[in-house]
Design a protein around this motif. Structure first.
Motif, PDB file in Angstrom:
ATOM      1  N   ILE A  43     -73.696 -98.613  95.727  1.00  0.00           N
ATOM      2  CA  ILE A  43     -74.555 -99.088  94.626  1.00  0.00           C
ATOM      3  C   ILE A  43     -73.938-100.336  93.962  1.00  0.00           C
ATOM      4  O   ILE A  43     -74.632-101.321  93.712  1.00  0.00           O
ATOM      5  CB  ILE A  43     -74.821 -97.942  93.617  1.00  0.00           C
ATOM      6  N   ASP A  44     -72.637-100.315  93.739  1.00  0.00           N
ATOM      7  CA  ASP A  44     -71.961-101.508  93.185  1.00  0.00           C
ATOM      8  C   ASP A  44     -72.178-102.715  94.104  1.00  0.00           C
ATOM      9  O   ASP A  44     -72.421-103.832  93.641  1.00  0.00           O
ATOM     10  CB  ASP A  44     -70.452-101.266  93.042  1.00  0.00           C
ATOM     11  N   GLY A  91     -75.006-108.619  94.813  1.00  0.00           N
ATOM     12  CA  GLY A  91     -75.598-109.822  95.401  1.00  0.00           C
ATOM     13  C   GLY A  91     -74.898-110.260  96.680  1.00  0.00           C
ATOM     14  O   GLY A  91     -75.271-111.246  97.296  1.00  0.00           O
ATOM     15  N   LEU A  92     -73.877-109.527  97.099  1.00  0.00           N
ATOM     16  CA  LEU A  92     -73.115-109.909  98.295  1.00  0.00           C
ATOM     17  C   LEU A  92     -73.507-109.086  99.519  1.00  0.00           C
ATOM     18  O   LEU A  92     -72.936-109.245 100.597  1.00  0.00           O
ATOM     19  CB  LEU A  92     -71.618-109.718  98.040  1.00  0.00           C
ATOM     20  N   GLU A  93     -74.492-108.206  99.346  1.00  0.00           N
ATOM     21  CA  GLU A  93     -74.812-107.292 100.437  1.00  0.00           C
ATOM     22  C   GLU A  93     -75.437-108.020 101.628  1.00  0.00           C
ATOM     23  O   GLU A  93     -76.259-108.918 101.464  1.00  0.00           O
ATOM     24  CB  GLU A  93     -75.785-106.204  99.944  1.00  0.00           C
ATOM     25  N   GLN A  94     -75.022-107.599 102.824  1.00  0.00           N
ATOM     26  CA  GLN A  94     -75.643-108.044 104.070  1.00  0.00           C
ATOM     27  C   GLN A  94     -76.179-106.801 104.779  1.00  0.00           C
ATOM     28  O   GLN A  94     -75.604-105.713 104.631  1.00  0.00           O
ATOM     29  CB  GLN A  94     -74.616-108.746 104.954  1.00  0.00           C
ATOM     30  N   SER A 113     -69.415 -97.178 103.349  1.00  0.00           N
ATOM     31  CA  SER A 113     -70.089 -96.562 102.208  1.00  0.00           C
ATOM     32  C   SER A 113     -71.585 -96.404 102.466  1.00  0.00           C
ATOM     33  O   SER A 113     -72.137 -95.308 102.370  1.00  0.00           O
ATOM     34  CB  SER A 113     -69.836 -97.386 100.947  1.00  0.00           C
ATOM     35  N   LYS A 114     -72.251 -97.526 102.811  1.00  0.00           N
ATOM     36  CA  LYS A 114     -73.697 -97.418 103.014  1.00  0.00           C
ATOM     37  C   LYS A 114     -74.008 -96.543 104.232  1.00  0.00           C
ATOM     38  O   LYS A 114     -75.006 -95.821 104.243  1.00  0.00           O
ATOM     39  CB  LYS A 114     -74.327 -98.808 103.170  1.00  0.00           C
ATOM     40  N   ASN A 161     -80.208 -98.363  90.032  1.00  0.00           N
ATOM     41  CA  ASN A 161     -80.153 -98.357  88.569  1.00  0.00           C
ATOM     42  C   ASN A 161     -80.700 -97.027  88.089  1.00  0.00           C
ATOM     43  O   ASN A 161     -81.907 -96.863  87.899  1.00  0.00           O
ATOM     44  CB  ASN A 161     -80.973 -99.515  87.981  1.00  0.00           C
ATOM     45  N   SER A 162     -79.801 -96.058  87.885  1.00  0.00           N
ATOM     46  CA  SER A 162     -80.276 -94.715  87.559  1.00  0.00           C
ATOM     47  C   SER A 162     -80.446 -94.512  86.053  1.00  0.00           C
ATOM     48  O   SER A 162     -80.855 -93.445  85.616  1.00  0.00           O
ATOM     49  CB  SER A 162     -79.341 -93.664  88.157  1.00  0.00           C
ATOM     50  N   GLU A 163     -80.130 -95.542  85.284  1.00  0.00           N
ATOM     51  CA  GLU A 163     -80.257 -95.392  83.825  1.00  0.00           C
ATOM     52  C   GLU A 163     -81.697 -95.113  83.393  1.00  0.00           C
ATOM     53  O   GLU A 163     -81.923 -94.435  82.393  1.00  0.00           O
ATOM     54  CB  GLU A 163     -79.763 -96.660  83.120  1.00  0.00           C
TER      55      GLU A 163
END
Ligand SMILES: [Zn+2]
Length: 622
Positions: free
Chosen positions: A428-429, A434-437, A458-459, A612-614
């Motif tokens: 999630i972080d 914004g760096l995810e590929q 992780s993913k 965003n679980s908030e």
């Protein structure tokens, strides 16, 4: 009618699963439209433990099970990566967050300046494999060495179904240990011998995979290995394969009295059936313990006798835990098919190989247990289920991470509600950074090492755990077992995983594979509004999901609801109140309850990786 079909298929599955638990999977190279290449190796090497140079001969009986004519073949020469100017060296010098095993920081913590360790290697410290001769069915071949890849143009194309002999002579030098393999690692283990021999690249229905050795990882041809290693007689070896001459060797392998050899060297003869790699390690100071499991392999533990007392203690304590780990993986994935497994101090962290792992040994017990769990789990995810690690790194590291954490949650008696909580948080972080590929990125082609590890580990772990949220925990368990049963000793692909889950659950799941692995779409749902007895939910992220919702009423009671995702054409087994399905195109969704609402919570299990679980919980004031 659909429900009836689902019932029948679940029943057949149940039968085949029980068979899978009782039986060891078998090797088949060609079946029902599936084929894979076969390479049977016979190798002999002679190691000089003072110069770390070795001479070798290799015969490969190569069977072309493909329907295609092959005009060329490729070999990996992995040791060539450990030379100044190699692709591994250049990548280390240019990536923003180099692997700290490959690069040392000569700057400060705040202003790091990384220096490639490979760039500093002297001629007698580099690694190399020099091919001295190569022939096909006795006729010499021309070849080019291009970095870590040997390109071979065949004189005689290999026809579909044809079997040919490749014979090679070669000489090698074991590099100073930089990454994975090498000599004299930082804990003083003499030889960590992985990726040490000329190794045929894999050819499959997607063509050749002659990946250069840049960082990660491997994809190889299934086959049988017959390996003879001649080395100074004081050295103790461990690795892939069953020792054929234990009573000549001794060193803890003997089954009866050992006749002392008058020669300076011993020749260790190993046979390894149905593997796609062969690794070994050697050191004159290895302590060698063995443990025979009930209904399981013989376990070997090789670690330096000279370790500090506390580390030695960890290496003793890990032995019974290893048995528990094997039992967990046998029960929850499928039966380990080999007769042996060795946990060997060596390498530079932890790395998985056929029937063994090399890992650093100066670890406290928890660290040794975690690494052991991870590396053993790789025997299932990647070794027996030999997915292409360069292309589908998440099927290897992610699934291993998943089953490792599930096993440790029980074995360490943590009993966390979500054993993958760390993987979720890391993913999630990363998704929010914004760096995810996407997970379809080739393992070496991630922009940073961080992106690779968050994606693959992780993913990849979240992929499986969250699949359990989508199809139900029981169905996930059945999916993993069926996946092992159907794809052991093969090269499974992402579609094989999701098709297995579809067959088990009766649900349509291609959307999940596509969105979660081929895109960086994220999941973000919110409780938008509560009005008396009406709940309105909103899909904010672009990736759709089926939704579990728990409503707490003003009278203090709760009710669970389930909103199926329309494109799944069904729902997971659930005791929740079933609502109308939600088509992904609709950004919002409303439903009525029977009583006045106090609060609404989306996915109380937290198994949906909402970035965003908030906004997943909304309470009515007063
Ligand atoms: Zn791993």
């Amino acid at each position: 009618m659909r429900y009836l079909i689902v019932l029948i298929s679940c029943f057949t599955l149940f039968i085949s699963n029980s068979e899978a638990i009782a039986q060891t999977p078998q090797m088949v190279y060609k079946t029902d439209g599936y084929w894979q290449q076969q390479a049977d190796y016979t190798m002999e090497i002679d190691m000089d433990v003072t110069s770390f140079q070795f001479n070798g001969t290799q015969n490969i009986v190569y069977t072309n099970n493909s329907p295609n004519v092959l005009d060329n073949v490729f070999y990996h020469l992995y040791f060539n990566a450990f030379q100044p100017g190699s692709e591994m060296d250049i990548r280390t010098q240019t990536i923003s967050d180099p692997d700290r095993r490959l690069a040392q920081n000569v700057g400060t913590k705040e202003n790091p300046i990384y220096e490639s360790r490979i760039a500093k290697l002297q001629a007698d410290e580099i690694g190399y494999i020099n091919v001295k001769s190569l022939s096909q069915n006795g006729k010499p071949l021309n070849y080019d060495v291009v970095g870590t890849v040997l390109e071979v143009k065949l004189n005689q194309p290999i026809q579909p179904g044809e079997q040919v002999n490749f014979d090679m002579t070669f000489e090698g030098q074991v590099p100073i240990q930089i990454r994975r393999s090498g000599r004299n690692n930082k804990e003083g283990v003499a030889l960590s011998m992985s990726q040490w021999y000329p190794k045929l690249a894999e050819y499959d229905d997607e063509g050749w995979h002659a990946y250069p050795y840049i960082a990660r990882e491997f994809y190889s041809v299934w086959g049988n290995y017959d390996v003879k290693i001649t080395i100074d007689k004081t050295y103790v070896l461990g690795g892939t394969g069953y020792l054929q001459n234990p009573n000549e060797i001794g060193h803890g392998y003997e089954t009866s009295e050992v006749k002392p050899s008058k020669k300076d060297k011993l020749t260790w003869h190993f046979i390894a059936p149905n593997v796609h790699d062969f690794a070994w390690a050697a050191d004159p100071e290895y302590q060698h313990d063995t443990l025979l499991m009930n209904n399981g392999p013989t376990l070997h533990f090789l670690y330096k006798k000279t370790l500090d007392e506390t580390y030695l203690d960890s290496w003793k304590k890990i032995q019974s835990k290893t048995v528990e780990l094997f039992n967990y993986f046998n029960e929850n994935v499928g039966v380990y098919p080999y007769k042996q497994y060795s946990i060997i101090q060596g390498g530079d962290g932890g790395m998985e190989y056929g029937m063994c792992t090399l890992m650093t040994g100066k670890r406290n017990f928890n660290s040794l247990l975690g690494t052991t769990a991870h590396e053993i789990a790789h025997s299932w995810f990647q070794f027996v289920l030999a997915s292409n690690e360069s292309k589908h790194e998440w099927m290897d590291e992610g699934f291993t991470n998943y089953i490792e954490d599930e096993a440790l949650n029980i074995i360490k008696a943590d009993y966390k509600e979500n054993a993958q909580d760390k993987a979720y948080q890391r993913y999630i972080d990363y998704a929010n950074s914004g760096l995810e590929q996407p997970l379809t990125t080739q393992a070496d082609r991630y922009a940073t090492n961080l992106a690779y590890s968050r994606s693959a580990y992780s993913k990849g772990a979240v992929f499986l755990k969250q699949l359990g949220y989508i199809i139900g925990e029981d169905n996930l368990g059945k999916t993993i077992k069926k996946y092992y049963n159907d794809f052991a000793f093969k090269h499974p692909k992402p579609l094989d995983v999701i098709r297995t889950a579809e067959k088990v659950s009766g649900l349509e799941l291609d959307w999940y594979l596509i969105d979660f692995t081929q895109t960086t779409n994220t999941i973000d749902y919110a409780v938008k509004n509560i009005s008396k007895k009406t709940v309105t939910l909103e899909r904010i992220g672009f990736m759709p999901m089926p939704i579990d919702v728990t409503v707490t009423y003003k009278d203090g009671t709760t009710e669970d609801f389930y909103i199926p995702l329309r494109q799944m054409r069904g729902e997971k087994p659930t005791s929740a109140t079933l609502l109308e399905d939600w088509a992904w195109v609709a950004p919002t969704y409303s439903f009525e309850t029977s009583k006045k609402i106090a609060s609404v919570q989306i996915d109380p299990s937290g198994l949906m990786a909402d970035v965003n679980s908030e906004d997943n919980l909304l309470s009515i004031k007063n």
